[in-house]
Design an enzyme around this catalytic site. Structure first.
Site, mmCIF file in Angstrom:
data_model
loop_
_atom_site.group_PDB
_atom_site.id
_atom_site.type_symbol
_atom_site.label_atom_id
_atom_site.label_comp_id
_atom_site.label_asym_id
_atom_site.label_seq_id
_atom_site.Cartn_x
_atom_site.Cartn_y
_atom_site.Cartn_z
ATOM 1 N N TYR A 146 -6.182 56.396 -34.807
ATOM 2 C CA TYR A 146 -4.747 56.653 -34.902
ATOM 3 C C TYR A 146 -4.047 55.687 -33.950
ATOM 4 C CZ TYR A 146 -0.216 58.933 -34.347
ATOM 5 O OH TYR A 146 1.131 59.185 -34.298
ATOM 6 N N GLU A 234 3.824 54.139 -37.171
ATOM 7 C CA GLU A 234 2.639 54.986 -37.075
ATOM 8 C C GLU A 234 1.618 54.559 -38.127
ATOM 9 O OE1 GLU A 234 2.186 59.682 -36.428
ATOM 10 O OE2 GLU A 234 2.884 59.177 -38.434
#
Length: 442
Positions: A146, A234
């Site tokens: 991530y 993101e």
């Protein structure tokens, strides 16, 4: 600038935040872009991404799949909501991200997604309409990470938020394994250095043969973050494939709304069908509106006064249902739209109007209040505090509108106390299934 900062503070207190927001309490108003737009911007910046394209019809999706000529395909519903993979369509199809094995399957799955609403944990029962699908090749990942960059006041600038637990719900990771979340502030002057990028890649656990690739991607993502005035970029997941190539498998990109004048091309891509209906109406009416979780609707002119009004409601153990700033030059039509927005929220049990008549005259606001309350057949308690230009004329107008039973106050503290009192009574009466009408000033 002040208004933007104050609105940011309001959003920081709202509860319905996206996953990253629980890691980063600071939130600003932003333009959310679809994944396929983010992927296209990444590609233009030289960031490795899967081959793919967007389709508005099942026939287009089939044609894209044929051109890709891949072994397997991924079909992703383009809906601005988290939890797409676990969502459910009105058609009965489960999952907004589907693995398929032929162009024919791409066409079939796309037809079940397009024109249907996807319901996820973030959309609520209403769901959000899927008007496009992103069709891309399937790539095989050895490891998933991530990676995000956002603005964070606690770091006085941009910060990297990353984890070795990629490809999963980062909100759950933050709650269950907070030690798995890494943060790295970026100096806004020097930017993200290669040394920082390499160190972050090593901390995440990238293998020696992929560390340089990962660092290069991180630097390019930061450059894109600055170039497009982003409030958030993101990537989940940032992956290593079976050939040790590092790729961004998806992209969530938010743009700071105050950068509209610099990013007009991106703002033209805004998908209004994905926005809260109240936000759309507020934007068209020129009203700054943010829905919150309380039961006292607020109608105020001026961002600072709106914040103070919300604070004093909280001081007296009430909870504001919204932030609403109609601005210094509000018209009667804007007042009406503001009331319509407030009353469209079923949680609202009372409305507090707090107006300082500096630029705008109080009597004009009073006329708008009376007109709006009459046209909307307002039944909820209405507490009004007006001060400033033409305030006596405004009070006279409201006293003549006796059918509305407006509770008028000169002092904000008294007005807030009354708003909390009547909202509590109204709420308790509803819970007890007792009808309540306020026919006389309390």
């Amino acid at each position: 600038m002040l208004r933007g900062c104050l609105i940011s503070s309001v959003r920081r207190n709202a509860k319905a935040f996206r996953p990253l927001d629980k890691l980063n309490k600071h939130q600003i108003r932003c333009l959310s872009l679809h994944e396929y737009i983010g992927i296209d911007l990444l590609k233009k910046e030289g960031v490795p991404v899967p081959r793919g394209s967007v389709a508005a019809t099942s026939e287009e999706a089939y044609s894209i799949a044929k051109d890709l000529d891949a072994e397997d395909y991924i079909v992703k519903a383009q809906v601005l909501a988290g939890g797409r993979g676990k969502g459910k369509f009105e058609t009965g199809l489960r999952g907004g991200v589907q693995l398929v094995f032929s162009p024919e399957e791409v066409k079939n799955i796309s037809s079940r997604m397009l024109g249907s609403k996807l319901i996820t944990k973030q959309t609520g029962s209403k769901g959000r309409l899927c008007s496009n699908v992103f069709v891309c090749e399937r790539l095989y990942s050895k490891r998933e990470f991530y990676f995000a960059i956002t603005m964070d006041r606690s770091f006085n600038g941009p910060v990297i938020i990353a984890s070795s637990r990629g490809g999963m719900d980062i909100e759950s990771v933050a709650a269950e394994e907070p030690e798995a979340i890494l943060k790295e502030p970026i100096d806004i002057i020097t930017g993200l250095t290669r040394e920082q990028g390499i160190l972050m890649a090593e901390r995440l656990g990238f293998s020696p043969v992929t560390v340089e690739q990962a660092a290069d991607i991180m630097i390019k993502l930061y450059q894109l973050f600055l170039k497009y005035d982003s409030s958030l970029i993101e990537i989940n997941p940032l992956s290593i494939d079976i050939s040790n190539k590092v790729l961004c498998m998806d992209c969530k990109l938010n743009i700071d709304e105050t950068a509209f004048y610099r990013q007009e091309d991106l703002f033209r891509l805004r998908d209004w069908s994905q926005e809260d209906e109240r936000d759309v109406k507020a934007t068209k009416a020129g009203i700054n509106y943010i829905g919150l979780d309380g039961d006292i609707g607020c109608l105020v002119n001026g961002a600072g006064l709106a914040m103070a009004t919300m604070d004093i409601i909280k001081l007296h153990n009430g909870t504001p249902a919204n932030f609403l700033d109609i601005g210094g030059g509000a018209t009667a039509e804007q007042v009406r739209e503001a009331f319509a927005l407030i009353t469209s929220d079923e949680k609202v049990q009372a409305i507090l109007v707090n107006i300082f008549g500096g630029i705008v005259r109080c009597d004009k606001i009073a006329q708008g209040i009376i007109q709006a309350a009459t046209e909307l057949n307002l039944r909820k308690p209405l507490v009004v505090r007006l001060q400033g230009s033409q305030v006596d004329e405004a009070k006279e107008l409201m006293s003549q509108a006796s059918h509305l039973h407006i509770l008028s106050f000169d002092n904000l503290d008294d007005a807030a106390k009354m708003a909390v009192k009547v909202s509590t009574i109204y709420s308790q009466a509803q819970k007890a299934d007792i009808g309540v009408t306020f026919n006389l000033p309390i």
